[in-house]
Write a protein that holds these residues in place. Structure first.
Motif, mmCIF file in Angstrom:
data_model
loop_
_atom_site.group_PDB
_atom_site.id
_atom_site.type_symbol
_atom_site.label_atom_id
_atom_site.label_comp_id
_atom_site.label_asym_id
_atom_site.label_seq_id
_atom_site.Cartn_x
_atom_site.Cartn_y
_atom_site.Cartn_z
ATOM 1 N N LYS A 186 44.600 51.077 29.596
ATOM 2 C CA LYS A 186 45.845 51.091 30.371
ATOM 3 C C LYS A 186 46.126 52.480 30.916
ATOM 4 C CE LYS A 186 50.798 50.134 30.278
ATOM 5 N NZ LYS A 186 51.916 49.422 29.632
ATOM 6 N N LEU A 187 45.895 53.506 30.088
ATOM 7 C CA LEU A 187 46.103 54.866 30.559
ATOM 8 C C LEU A 187 45.226 55.158 31.772
ATOM 9 C CD1 LEU A 187 46.308 56.906 27.234
ATOM 10 C CD2 LEU A 187 48.112 56.679 28.949
ATOM 11 N N ARG A 188 43.950 54.780 31.691
ATOM 12 C CA ARG A 188 43.052 55.024 32.819
ATOM 13 C C ARG A 188 43.548 54.326 34.079
ATOM 14 N NH1 ARG A 188 37.779 53.268 29.620
ATOM 15 N NH2 ARG A 188 37.218 55.201 28.554
ATOM 16 N N ALA A 189 43.908 53.054 33.939
ATOM 17 C CA ALA A 189 44.373 52.295 35.106
ATOM 18 C C ALA A 189 45.657 52.904 35.664
ATOM 19 C CB ALA A 189 44.582 50.828 34.733
ATOM 20 N N TRP A 226 46.574 56.145 35.431
ATOM 21 C CA TRP A 226 46.202 57.378 36.130
ATOM 22 C C TRP A 226 45.653 57.067 37.522
ATOM 23 C CZ3 TRP A 226 43.879 58.867 30.880
ATOM 24 C CH2 TRP A 226 44.734 59.736 30.199
ATOM 25 N N ALA A 227 44.788 56.046 37.617
ATOM 26 C CA ALA A 227 44.228 55.679 38.919
ATOM 27 C C ALA A 227 45.324 55.183 39.859
ATOM 28 C CB ALA A 227 43.152 54.609 38.742
ATOM 29 N N HIS A 228 46.262 54.414 39.324
ATOM 30 C CA HIS A 228 47.390 53.913 40.118
ATOM 31 C C HIS A 228 48.235 55.070 40.646
ATOM 32 C CE1 HIS A 228 51.143 51.853 41.074
ATOM 33 N NE2 HIS A 228 51.766 52.524 40.120
ATOM 34 N N ARG A 229 48.566 56.024 39.792
ATOM 35 C CA ARG A 229 49.378 57.152 40.202
ATOM 36 C C ARG A 229 48.628 58.084 41.153
ATOM 37 N NH1 ARG A 229 54.623 57.358 40.006
ATOM 38 N NH2 ARG A 229 54.542 59.619 39.709
ATOM 39 N N GLN A 230 47.302 58.053 41.069
ATOM 40 C CA GLN A 230 46.479 58.862 41.960
ATOM 41 C C GLN A 230 46.147 58.131 43.267
ATOM 42 O OE1 GLN A 230 44.704 62.137 41.908
ATOM 43 N NE2 GLN A 230 46.701 62.399 40.923
ATOM 44 N N THR A 241 49.866 62.791 45.123
ATOM 45 C CA THR A 241 48.788 62.767 44.133
ATOM 46 C C THR A 241 48.311 64.148 43.702
ATOM 47 O OG1 THR A 241 46.972 62.661 45.765
ATOM 48 C CG2 THR A 241 47.995 60.590 45.109
ATOM 49 N N GLY A 242 48.747 65.190 44.393
ATOM 50 C CA GLY A 242 48.401 66.533 43.956
ATOM 51 C C GLY A 242 47.480 67.264 44.899
ATOM 52 N N TRP A 243 47.427 68.562 44.726
ATOM 53 C CA TRP A 243 46.605 69.424 45.563
ATOM 54 C C TRP A 243 45.131 69.129 45.346
ATOM 55 C CZ3 TRP A 243 49.505 74.322 43.462
ATOM 56 C CH2 TRP A 243 50.858 74.226 43.828
ATOM 57 N N ALA A 244 44.363 69.130 46.425
ATOM 58 C CA ALA A 244 42.946 68.774 46.374
ATOM 59 C C ALA A 244 42.104 70.033 46.313
ATOM 60 C CB ALA A 244 42.566 67.936 47.589
ATOM 61 N N ARG A 245 41.325 70.156 45.252
ATOM 62 C CA ARG A 245 40.455 71.336 45.087
ATOM 63 C C ARG A 245 39.475 71.412 46.242
ATOM 64 N NH1 ARG A 245 38.813 75.835 44.369
ATOM 65 N NH2 ARG A 245 37.848 76.665 42.481
ATOM 66 N N ASP A 247 36.419 53.100 38.704
ATOM 67 C CA ASP A 247 37.019 51.774 38.843
ATOM 68 C C ASP A 247 38.142 51.647 37.823
ATOM 69 O OD1 ASP A 247 37.693 49.162 39.279
ATOM 70 O OD2 ASP A 247 35.779 48.305 38.635
ATOM 71 N N ARG A 248 39.375 51.551 38.318
ATOM 72 C CA ARG A 248 40.552 51.448 37.465
ATOM 73 C C ARG A 248 40.594 52.572 36.423
ATOM 74 N NH1 ARG A 248 39.286 45.364 36.157
ATOM 75 N NH2 ARG A 248 37.259 46.164 36.847
ATOM 76 N N GLY A 249 40.204 53.756 36.860
ATOM 77 C CA GLY A 249 40.305 54.934 36.019
ATOM 78 C C GLY A 249 39.110 55.218 35.144
ATOM 79 N N ARG A 250 38.158 54.316 35.105
ATOM 80 C CA ARG A 250 36.946 54.550 34.306
ATOM 81 C C ARG A 250 35.811 54.989 35.224
ATOM 82 N NH1 ARG A 250 33.113 49.841 31.592
ATOM 83 N NH2 ARG A 250 31.270 51.173 31.376
ATOM 84 N N ILE A 251 35.085 56.031 34.823
ATOM 85 C CA ILE A 251 33.881 56.418 35.550
ATOM 86 C C ILE A 251 32.801 55.385 35.263
ATOM 87 C CG2 ILE A 251 32.030 58.132 35.738
ATOM 88 C CD1 ILE A 251 34.094 60.298 35.204
ATOM 89 N N THR A 252 32.353 54.719 36.317
ATOM 90 C CA THR A 252 31.379 53.634 36.159
ATOM 91 C C THR A 252 30.024 53.968 36.771
ATOM 92 O OG1 THR A 252 32.183 52.564 38.182
ATOM 93 C CG2 THR A 252 33.182 51.874 36.090
ATOM 94 N N GLY A 253 29.846 55.210 37.184
ATOM 95 C CA GLY A 253 28.561 55.606 37.739
ATOM 96 C C GLY A 253 28.637 56.997 38.342
ATOM 97 N N ILE A 254 27.485 57.501 38.754
ATOM 98 C CA ILE A 254 27.392 58.799 39.422
ATOM 99 C C ILE A 254 26.607 58.624 40.711
ATOM 100 C CG2 ILE A 254 27.580 60.104 37.272
ATOM 101 C CD1 ILE A 254 24.530 60.457 37.328
ATOM 102 N N TRP A 255 26.788 59.571 41.644
ATOM 103 C CA TRP A 255 26.106 59.431 42.928
ATOM 104 C C TRP A 255 25.944 60.777 43.615
ATOM 105 C CZ3 TRP A 255 28.356 60.573 47.762
ATOM 106 C CH2 TRP A 255 29.735 60.811 47.748
ATOM 107 N N GLU A 256 25.010 60.808 44.539
ATOM 108 C CA GLU A 256 24.825 61.925 45.469
ATOM 109 C C GLU A 256 24.353 61.336 46.801
ATOM 110 O OE1 GLU A 256 25.497 65.063 45.257
ATOM 111 O OE2 GLU A 256 25.889 65.312 43.109
ATOM 112 N N TYR A 257 24.404 62.170 47.844
ATOM 113 C CA TYR A 257 23.996 61.706 49.177
ATOM 114 C C TYR A 257 22.652 62.315 49.544
ATOM 115 C CZ TYR A 257 24.285 60.410 54.104
ATOM 116 O OH TYR A 257 24.038 59.873 55.342
ATOM 117 N N ASP A 258 21.724 61.458 49.927
ATOM 118 C CA ASP A 258 20.387 61.870 50.361
ATOM 119 C C ASP A 258 20.398 61.973 51.882
ATOM 120 O OD1 ASP A 258 17.718 62.043 51.142
ATOM 121 O OD2 ASP A 258 17.006 60.701 49.566
#
Length: 405
Positions: free
Chosen positions: A13-16, A18-22, A40-44, A327-338
């Protein structure tokens, strides 16, 4: 106020929440860049694609819309919390500069101690720079260096060893923090790291308490330690900043929530439908707290990272070493661009499905057609990223874990 639930706050619930508020739940298409950053806050911003990816994920904003907002000074890159560069909305310029003002002063003090730089010479250089910019308008650093002549000097080998080859960056940092100059992207883009400097007249005013109120509106629930990481404040300053706020501690945690949000949090029901988003590793969903394990399921936290040598796990890192899928606050994978194949390369922690494939395809098209690349930071390049991409490809063969929710 409704009586708080005395049971410990469940992590899903916390993760979801956080994602909702973000604004990572798809509920705000068409919002402006300033509206997104205010909510949602300042973007680095480190010369990479993070601001573009974050605004695209939250409001579907394309690069032209973001660049137009930068050109109109509706949003701007400024040295803010901890002296780090963020993309801020106009309503926060004064506060951002105020809370970041200590960093260039610290750099000047260090240069005085180790390199023999005096405040008097830097103040004279600041005056020379402002006079030059008032006469010739926005100028690149090389033109400023030439224009101020002997007012800027080399700091020799000792300076180079400390990352300060001349006195010019010290003066530019002070002038930015004082709101007297601003950086202007030469081609209007945030991911190219080429700037000129222009004169400015921006007030610098704001308090630690004001930053605390902003922070907990973006990041709550969060701990005092989370706030101290973001702000760079000492324990005493953070305690004083939180004093005026009406914060409630969530049961079973050290997390604090503004009292005005407690009812909304307890009534919040995590969505059952997935809503995957592709974000930079330094996106605010992580960097506002810088507490990576809270976004990882335990099984994923224990996975060996394909990027980091030494067999360390994902959950042992302070920051993601790649871009992330959420997805709903949980990291479900990693990625990069080729850039060679113009494709996103990914490792999934969950089974592939239609929403996930759609999110990857949309982001891939956005990068290919509008950005050309998805650099993590200014020195990131297709060549330097090649080993990382190869490692992700190899790791993706191990298969995903269970779906979130």
């Amino acid at each position: 106020m409704a009586h708080p639930d005395p049971s410990p706050a469940p992590l899903p619930k916390l993760r979801a929440w956080w994602a909702h508020r973000q604004w990572l739940d798809g509920a705000h298409p068409g919002a402006t860049p300033a509206e997104v950053l205010t909510a949602t806050g300042w973007a680095r911003s480190v010369g990479g694609a993070a601001p573009y990816l974050g605004l695209f994920a939250r409001a579907g904003l394309g690069r032209e819309a973001v660049d137009a907002a930068v050109a109109a000074l509706e949003v701007h890159e400024l040295p803010a919390a901890r002296g780090c560069t963020y993309l801020l909305p106009a309503g926060d310029y004064a506060l951002g500069l105020a809370v970041g003002a200590g960093a260039p002063e610290g750099e000047l003090a260090a240069a005085g101690k180790h390199l023999g730089v005096t405040r008097d010479e830097i103040e004279k250089l600041c005056l020379a720079i402002t006079q030059l910019l008032s006469q010739q308008g926005p100028s690149e650093p090389s033109a400023i260096r030439a224009g101020v002549g002997g007012a800027s000097r080399s700091l020799g080998e000792a300076g180079r060893r400390r990352g300060q080859s001349t006195t010019l960056p010290l003066a530019l940092g002070l002038l930015q923090a004082r709101g007297l100059i601003r950086r202007v992207p030469l081609n209007g883009r945030l991911d190219q790291q080429r700037y000129a400097y222009a004169g400015w007249d921006q007030p610098v005013v704001g308090s630690a308490a004001e930053l605390a109120a902003r922070y907990f509106s973006w990041a709550a629930p969060a701990s005092v330690q989370h706030f101290r990481w973001f702000s760079g404040f000492t324990a005493a300053t953070a305690k004083a900043a939180l004093g005026p706020l009406d914060l409630v501690q969530l049961p079973g945690t050290d997390l604090l929530m503004p009292a005005e949000l407690i009812d909304e949090y307890h009534e919040f029901v995590p969505p059952t439908a997935s809503h995957p988003t592709l974000l930079a590793g330094i996106d605010g969903i992580h960097l506002l707290h810088r507490d990576l394990p809270r976004l990882l399921d335990p099984t994923d936290a224990a996975r060996p990272s394909p990027i980091v040598k030494g067999g360390r796990s994902f959950g042992s890192e302070a920051d993601p070493q790649t871009h992330v899928i959420l997805d709903r606050g949980r990291i479900t994978g990693i990625w990069e661009y080729d850039t060679e194949q113009e494709r996103i390369v990914h490792q999934l922690f969950v089974p592939d499905d239609e929403p996930l494939r759609g999110a990857i395809d949309r982001t891939e098209r956005f990068i290919r057609e509008q950005l050309g690349d998805a650099r993590g930071f200014s020195l990131d390049s297709p060549k330097s990223r090649a080993p990382k991409i190869a490692a992700i490809r190899a790791a993706s063969a191990t298969g995903p874990g269970p779906a979130p929710g």
